[in-house]
Enzyme design. Structure first.
Site, mmCIF file in Angstrom:
data_model
loop_
_atom_site.group_PDB
_atom_site.id
_atom_site.type_symbol
_atom_site.label_atom_id
_atom_site.label_comp_id
_atom_site.label_asym_id
_atom_site.label_seq_id
_atom_site.Cartn_x
_atom_site.Cartn_y
_atom_site.Cartn_z
ATOM 1 N N LYS A 161 0.846 -1.198 0.000
ATOM 2 C CA LYS A 161 0.000 0.000 0.000
ATOM 3 C C LYS A 161 0.878 1.243 0.000
ATOM 4 C CE LYS A 161 -3.834 2.021 2.662
ATOM 5 N NZ LYS A 161 -4.693 1.834 3.846
ATOM 6 N N SER B 127 -9.512 1.629 2.985
ATOM 7 C CA SER B 127 -8.722 2.426 2.074
ATOM 8 C C SER B 127 -7.671 1.618 1.311
ATOM 9 C CB SER B 127 -8.019 3.551 2.840
ATOM 10 O OG SER B 127 -7.148 3.005 3.812
ATOM 11 N N SER C 186 -9.588 -0.661 7.172
ATOM 12 C CA SER C 186 -9.064 -0.525 5.805
ATOM 13 C C SER C 186 -8.396 -1.757 5.205
ATOM 14 C CB SER C 186 -8.078 0.629 5.735
ATOM 15 O OG SER C 186 -8.791 1.823 5.623
HETATM 16 N N1 GLN Z 1 -12.809 3.766 6.499
HETATM 17 C C1 GLN Z 1 -12.197 4.238 7.712
HETATM 18 C C2 GLN Z 1 -11.872 5.704 7.575
HETATM 19 O O1 GLN Z 1 -12.220 6.251 6.616
HETATM 20 C C3 GLN Z 1 -11.004 3.421 8.030
HETATM 21 C C4 GLN Z 1 -9.776 3.838 7.343
HETATM 22 C C5 GLN Z 1 -8.587 2.994 7.674
HETATM 23 O O2 GLN Z 1 -8.700 1.938 8.304
HETATM 24 N N2 GLN Z 1 -7.437 3.461 7.282
HETATM 25 O O3 GLN Z 1 -11.278 6.302 8.435
#
Ligand code: GLN
Length: 486
Positions: free
Chosen positions: A79, A154, A178
């Site tokens: 990532k 994400s 994410s």
């Molecule tokens: N979807 C969550 C957010 O928008 C989690 C993001 C993540 O785990 N990096 O913060």
């Protein structure tokens, strides 16, 4: 033989028996990426030259009869919020478009020492803020099961890359879901380890008390291998734990007879889609058929989880992102009259809308006069959420519940309504708030044919238990539907 889409075990067998070479595998992987990435947008940067050179070196090492390290020749995608020395790391943001880190994250160094080959950096929501990958400054990733749908976020690029066989394993980061949510949307395994299990050194900070580097794979044994390599104490990260790192691969054996599986009633209420409910309920019945005993548990403070998470995560993000000021890293706006203009225009042009929203929200909840009402209170609620897990684990060994309330949704469907988007994280954020590990395992499909994951949760540092249960499930109920993408 088809040399892309192999598990690590099969890959090693093929290399050992000289059916193929690391170079051939690597080349075939890049050929497939070249063909499919234009459709998926899963990779932002490819490291083809470096990877092939490394593959060549590994091939010569093998002929010298050296012992094969556990990730020897394994193509891995990373990532793009995990620092890779001399390889561009954008965090999905314009502000870091040309940022080349001078060092690698500890997880990367460890992977390379174990023989893995970094093939590229995957697309993600900007600074890992999002649940659909639509917040990337480099365009969204498309779900390989349905190109009109999101892959989740994400870490959407990593999940899509695994599902489409553009790599063997991948790293993501999980602050509120994410890794697990995109794993569920793309039909692959995704693990968020216990907070502190994997060093965060070199992971670009979003919510430092929540962030963990997670692992993606097509099988539990691949995930177990990667975790065994990256887990452990690191002097560069004071929050990394020195709790022993077991051999996760070896712990996959055994059975689950008598295992107590807690079912939290709060995770099966309003907001849960019919398809996800029925697939996860079937998975739970299957666990029972394998000898597990289900018990009803309660996580009573879950209803506050989204609000709690979006106060704590934004507060931490507002502090962490203060470093991107046009002076130290990446992008700098031109023609400024003074220093405060430089900060202002750099951040205005460099950050996207969601990141700005969160910085403002986070700054607000930390500001004097509001700190006690929001931030302090949220920390207290966080303790209650953690206590919920402690009480639940007094009655069960692991918890099973949906990973996300819905399967992958259409691109653009939720972009106008941030709150709608935040609700996708309803079952995942509680684990980050409590610090406990969770794994999403694929267990079925929606009526539209989109994958659905079931989330397993264990007490702190019991990743081995999660992997063991998921492994038994994986063999007993193998996935019969395969993705055809060409
Ligand atoms: N979807 C969550 C957010 O928008 C989690 C993001 C993540 O785990 N990096 O913060």
């Amino acid at each position: 033989m088809d040399i892309v889409g192999l598990t690590i075990e099969k890959l090693h067998k093929a290399i050992k028996s000289k059916e193929t070479t690391v170079t051939e595998v690597c080349q075939a992987t890049f050929d497939r990426i070249e063909k499919l990435n234009p459709k998926l947008n899963a990779f932002l940067t490819l490291t083809q030259e470096k990877a092939l050179a490394r593959a060549k070196t590994l091939d010569t090492q093998l002929s010298n009869d050296l012992e094969m390290p556990s990730l020897f020749g394994v193509p891995i995608a990373v990532k793009d919020n995990i620092c890779t020395e001399a390889v561009r790391t954008t965090c999905g943001s314009k502000i870091l478009e040309n940022f080349i880190p001078p060092y690698s994250a500890t997880a990367i160094t460890k992977l390379e020492e174990a023989g893995a080959i970094i093939i590229g950096k995957t697309n993600c929501d900007e600074f890992a803020m999002g649940s659909s990958n639509e917040n990337s400054a480099y365009g969204p990733v498309h779900n390989p099961w349905d190109l009109t749908c999101v892959p989740g976020g994400s870490s959407g690029g990593s999940a899509a890359a695994i599902a489409a066989d553009l790599c063997v394993v991948a790293l993501g980061s999980d602050t509120g879901g994410s890794v697990r949510e995109p794993a569920s949307f793309c039909g692959v395994f995704g693990l968020k380890p216990t907070y502190g299990r994997v060093s965060r050194y070199g992971l670009v900070a979003f919510g430092s008390s929540l962030d963990q580097i997670g692992q993606f794979g097509k099988t539990t044994s691949d995930v177990a291998r990667v975790l065994s390599v990256v887990a452990g104490r690191d002097l560069h990260d004071a929050t990394s734990s020195n709790c022993d790192v077991p051999n996760y691969l070896a712990s996959l054996n055994g059975d689950i007879k008598g295992l107590r599986v807690g079912i939290p009633k709060e995770a099966f209420g309003i907001g849960l889609s019919k398809d996800v409910k029925s697939v996860v309920e079937t998975a739970i019945k299957n666990l029972e058929a394998l000898g597990a005993i289900t018990v009803e548990v309660t996580l009573p403070h879950s209803e506050y989880a989204i609000a709690d998470y979006y106060i704590i995560a934004t507060a931490e993000a507002s502090a962490n992102l203060a470093r991107f000021d046009g002076v130290r890293y990446g992008f700098r706006a031109e023609n400024n009259k003074n220093l405060s203009d430089l900060y202002r225009y750099t951040r205005d042009l460099g950050f996207g809308a969601e990141v700005k929203r969160r910085i403002m929200l986070g700054t607000y909840v930390l500001s004097s006069g509001y700190y006690d009402a929001y931030y302090l209170k949220a920390q207290k609620v966080r303790t209650l959420i953690e206590q919920d897990f402690h009480s639940a684990f007094a009655q069960c060994d692991i918890i099973a519940m949906p990973t996300a309330p819905i399967p992958a949704f259409k691109l653009g469907e939720k972009t106008e309504d941030p709150l709608e988007m935040y609700l996708a994280d309803i079952y995942t954020v509680t684990l980050n708030l409590a610090g406990v590990p969770g794994l999403s395992m694929p267990c079925g499909f929606s009526r539209e044919g989109l994958p659905i994951g079931c989330q397993l949760v264990a007490p702190h540092f019991q990743e081995a238990k999660l992997l063991q249960v998921a492994n038994i499930y994986e063999y007993a109920y193998p996935n019969t539907k395969h993705l055809l993408l060409s």
